[in-house]
Design a protein around this motif. Structure first.
Motif, short mmCIF file in Angstrom:
data_model
loop_
_atom_site.label_atom_id
_atom_site.label_comp_id
_atom_site.label_asym_id
_atom_site.label_seq_id
_atom_site.Cartn_x
_atom_site.Cartn_y
_atom_site.Cartn_z
N ARG A 21 -11.99 -3.60 0.24
CA ARG A 21 -10.58 -3.20 0.35
C ARG A 21 -10.18 -3.23 1.82
O ARG A 21 -10.71 -2.47 2.63
CB ARG A 21 -10.41 -1.80 -0.23
CG ARG A 21 -8.99 -1.33 -0.41
CD ARG A 21 -9.00 0.07 -0.97
NE ARG A 21 -7.67 0.53 -1.33
CZ ARG A 21 -7.27 1.79 -1.26
NH1 ARG A 21 -8.10 2.72 -0.85
NH2 ARG A 21 -6.05 2.13 -1.61
N GLU A 38 -2.53 -4.36 1.34
CA GLU A 38 -3.90 -4.11 0.89
C GLU A 38 -4.46 -5.37 0.23
O GLU A 38 -3.83 -5.94 -0.67
CB GLU A 38 -3.89 -2.95 -0.10
CG GLU A 38 -5.19 -2.65 -0.78
CD GLU A 38 -5.09 -1.47 -1.74
OE1 GLU A 38 -6.08 -1.22 -2.45
OE2 GLU A 38 -4.02 -0.82 -1.79
N SER A 98 -14.53 -0.52 3.00
CA SER A 98 -13.09 -0.61 3.22
C SER A 98 -12.82 -0.64 4.71
O SER A 98 -13.61 -0.12 5.52
CB SER A 98 -12.35 0.55 2.56
OG SER A 98 -12.86 1.79 3.02
N LYS A 121 2.55 -1.30 4.94
CA LYS A 121 1.10 -1.47 4.86
C LYS A 121 0.80 -2.39 3.68
O LYS A 121 1.46 -2.33 2.64
CB LYS A 121 0.40 -0.12 4.68
CG LYS A 121 0.54 0.80 5.88
CD LYS A 121 -0.09 2.15 5.61
CE LYS A 121 -0.01 3.03 6.84
NZ LYS A 121 1.37 3.34 7.25
N TYR A 138 0.83 -1.21 0.00
CA TYR A 138 0.00 0.00 0.00
C TYR A 138 0.87 1.26 0.00
O TYR A 138 1.53 1.58 0.98
CB TYR A 138 -0.91 -0.02 1.23
CG TYR A 138 -1.82 1.18 1.40
CD1 TYR A 138 -2.94 1.33 0.59
CD2 TYR A 138 -1.57 2.13 2.37
CE1 TYR A 138 -3.79 2.41 0.74
CE2 TYR A 138 -2.41 3.21 2.54
CZ TYR A 138 -3.52 3.35 1.72
OH TYR A 138 -4.36 4.43 1.89
N GLU A 170 -8.67 7.94 2.11
CA GLU A 170 -9.60 6.96 1.56
C GLU A 170 -10.97 7.56 1.32
O GLU A 170 -11.59 7.38 0.26
CB GLU A 170 -9.72 5.77 2.52
CG GLU A 170 -10.78 4.74 2.14
CD GLU A 170 -10.34 3.82 1.03
OE1 GLU A 170 -11.12 2.93 0.65
OE2 GLU A 170 -9.21 3.97 0.54
N ILE A 196 -7.06 -2.79 4.43
CA ILE A 196 -5.71 -2.24 4.51
C ILE A 196 -5.18 -2.44 5.93
O ILE A 196 -5.87 -2.12 6.91
CB ILE A 196 -5.71 -0.74 4.15
CG1 ILE A 196 -6.19 -0.59 2.69
CG2 ILE A 196 -4.33 -0.13 4.32
CD1 ILE A 196 -6.62 0.79 2.34
#
Length: 670
Positions: free
Chosen positions: A400, A204, A380, A202, A186, A422, A402
């Motif tokens: 999504r 994802e 997300s 990070k 990410y 985001e 993360i």
């Protein structure tokens, strides 16, 4: 405790008695001890004895839905699958049995399962040689890769990749045997990538298809297209001005492209295409539903005189919302409590309680994410908590996900920035966003606190009593209480940035914002307090939707969280099979009691029930086994009023005991 009737049934098996006689004995036993989980094992043994292998497997599956840690059931399932020449399934259950046997102290079973698992693979290899080519291709290209992928976390029982340096990025992650997602790095430039773990960076998670060509539907004018690549790749985008080349240089990382409907994208190499996101907004839905989880935020400190002082930005924001002052967690620590929030199931129902063995939410229950995903929201999740990860079922319905371990990359100052990014990226569509903030836990974990917190503490405020192995067991500590209050102010400053962005971006009726917690703090409980007293169980619980305003003393459970958000968003919530309820203040029927359970290996089972007038405490003095089961001993109970004064009300005590005994019926050893 010896159960003679149970022993007699096992003796019949040992003596190879008539199956009908054994069945009769089992039915008689079931009439008397209908909740005993050993009945499932008895029936499995009987079906295998009668060579009814599939019936035995179905009974075993039912047992594991109630309790996934039953060693004997896994062993019998392995045996049954082996009898059906389903060697992959046999191998899986032998591996799980080996893990569980290690916690049960059964060394011989561990050794036996290792040999049996190896034998199952050898038999699989032999079987494959006789299969038609079509079946060989299916096994080699789909079934075996999925099996090996899911084996990495011991088939859901042992997931460590979210807090170790094991590589996970740039590969497929199997949330289950059926669901895999590509793990992108990410927002990381390729020149710094030398580790692909979730501690350094990070990551994802997204569902993808592998291809070098994509044609977008023409149902919408514009789309957002996520794509990750494995090497320097050129994409040719079809536009009004012809085909435009765009180079994607950063590998294993999702880029997001805004592309017209009906357009083609041709790439120079195979890519990982995420699900295209249509740029559209349903005016009948909220533009944004934001769920803010603050780990360990105790309501007992957010009193009328302290809330505005400790968290001024949060208090100001939710002054235009509904603050629920009598909400109680379903569990005493994050893992079981968040499982309850996501599913509406109590701890003894979802059985995600073990501190060393992992499990996941049952597929039969719809999760918070699934409710909003199926209602047309782009969903997300942002998490730095290794107890909130995809394999627990939390990525079901999540477009999504993360993640980065909090202490290395997702503390509050970085988390808030990521969440604002985001929201702003997709503010043209209906969004549901989950964010986890774990910084308060640093006090209980005795970790280094932010500089602006340290410099405002006296030396006396930094002299803490030595913590226990787990934050749950910590005793009252004034120094930690002062540190905790400073951390509240620290986190609130960053929450203020988020709240300011929301108020400057959305109209009041366009969004739902919820802020809640999973448990309080042990170091806030006075020396003479109850283990499951309000300092640990009374949690922050507040909502803003442009309509409801004020405060309420209605008793609620954290299990009601999904029901409340669904109600506010106009989504039908199913109460069948779950404990989540819509409170009266939100237009539902509410609840009489809120239940908190403490189910933990080697500890006593404890429970607390809270109503508008009473608090009831239960403690069973016999330790819980590795599988969550225990004998009922000479348990203690305590009934108090809301101020903590002991009271006597026989009818209330009986009502509470009945609730708890029903709750633990499947866990009792009979």
């Amino acid at each position: 405790m010896k159960n003679d009737k149970k022993e007699k049934i096992w003796d019949l098996f040992d003596q190879k008695e008539n199956a009908n006689d054994i069945q009769t004995m089992i039915l008689e036993y079931e009439n008397e001890f209908s909740d005993d989980m050993d009945i499932f094992l008895m029936k499995m043994c009987l079906f295998i004895y009668e060579n009814k292998i599939q019936a035995a497997i179905e009974i075993g599956k039912q047992a594991l839905r109630k309790n996934p840690y039953l060693l004997e059931i896994h062993l019998k399932l392995a045996e049954a699958y082996k009898d059906q020449s389903k060697y992959i399934e046999a191998y899986k259950h032998y591996c799980i049995s080996k893990l569980l046997a290690s916690f049960a102290g059964e060394e011989k079973i561990c050794r036996d399962c290792e040999l049996l698992a190896k034998g199952s693979l050898e038999q699989l290899e032999e079987l494959i040689t006789y299969l038609p080519d079509e079946q060989k291709i299916y096994l080699s290209q789909k079934m075996i890769p999925a099996f090996l992928g899911y084996e990495k976390n011991q088939f859901g029982y042992n997931e460590r990749r979210f807090r170790t340096f094991e590589h996970i990025g740039g590969d497929y992650y199997y949330e289950s045997e059926e669901v895999k997602k590509y793990v992108g790095m990410y927002h990381i430039p390729m020149y710094v990538i030398n580790e692909l773990d979730a501690v350094h960076w990070k990551i994802e998670f997204q569902e993808v298809v592998e291809a070098n060509y994509l044609k977008l539907p023409d149902t919408e004018k514009k789309w957002i297209v996520p794509v990750a690549v494995e090497k320097n790749t050129t994409h040719w985008f079809e536009t009004d001005n012809g085909k435009m080349p765009v180079i994607q240089r950063d590998i294993k990382s999702f880029y997001y492209y805004r592309v017209g409907g009906g357009r083609e994208i041709i790439s120079s190499d195979i890519c990982y295409w995420g699900n295209p996101i249509p740029i559209k907004s349903d005016k009948n839905k909220k533009r944004l539903v934001l769920s803010i989880f603050v780990d360990g935020l105790a309501q007992v400190l957010l009193t009328a005189d302290k809330f505005a002082y400790l968290m001024p930005n949060t208090a100001k924001f939710f002054k235009n919302g509904m603050v629920c002052k009598q909400a109680y967690s379903s569990g005493e620590w994050t893992y079981p409590s968040i499982a309850g929030v996501m599913s509406g199931l109590a701890t003894t129902q979802h059985m995600m309680f073990h501190n060393e063995i992992d499990w996941k939410l049952p597929n039969s229950v719809k999760t918070l994410m699934e409710y909003f995903h199926e209602s047309g929201y782009y969903t997300s999740a942002f998490s730095g908590d290794w107890r909130i990860i995809p394999s627990y079922g939390y990525a079901r319905g999540c477009d999504r996900f993360i993640y980065q371990l909090q202490h290395t990359g997702f503390s509050v100052e970085k988390m808030i920035g990521g969440v604002i990014n985001e929201i702003d990226a997709l503010k043209e569509i209906n969004q549901f966003v989950w964010v986890s903030l774990g910084d308060l836990h640093d006090v209980a974990d005795e970790m280094e606190l932010p500089t602006s917190v340290q410099t405002h503490l006296k030396i006396e405020d930094r002299v803490c009593e030595k913590g226990s192995e787990t934050s749950v067991k910590q005793k009252y500590d004034m120094a930690k209480k002062i540190q905790y209050e400073q951390m509240l102010q620290y986190m609130d400053r960053y929450l203020g940035m988020l709240f300011s962005y929301l108020e400057n971006t959305y109209e009041e009726n366009e969004l739902i914002v919820a802020l809640f917690s999973d448990h309080g703090q042990g170091f806030l409980i006075p020396e003479d307090g109850q283990f499951l007293g309000p300092e640990r169980t009374n949690i922050a619980f507040m909502f803003r939707n442009g309509q409801l305003k004020g405060e309420t003393e209605e008793v609620m459970s954290s299990l009601d969280y999904t029901a409340i958000l669904c109600k506010m968003a106009g989504i039908a919530y199913c109460e069948q099979g779950v404990e989540g309820r819509t409170p009266r203040i939100f237009g539902g029927s509410g609840r009489r009691w809120a239940l908190t359970e403490s189910l933990h290996p080697k500890d006593y089972y404890r429970a607390a029930l809270v109503s508008e007038n009473y608090r009831f405490y239960f403690c069973n003095p016999i330790p819980v086994g590795y599988d969550g089961r225990f004998e009922i001993g000479d348990y203690s109970i305590c009934l108090t009023d809301k101020e903590g004064r002991n009271v006597y009300a026989e009818d209330v005590e009986k009502e509470c005991l009945d609730i708890i005994m029903r709750q633990i019926a499947n866990l009792c050893i009979y």
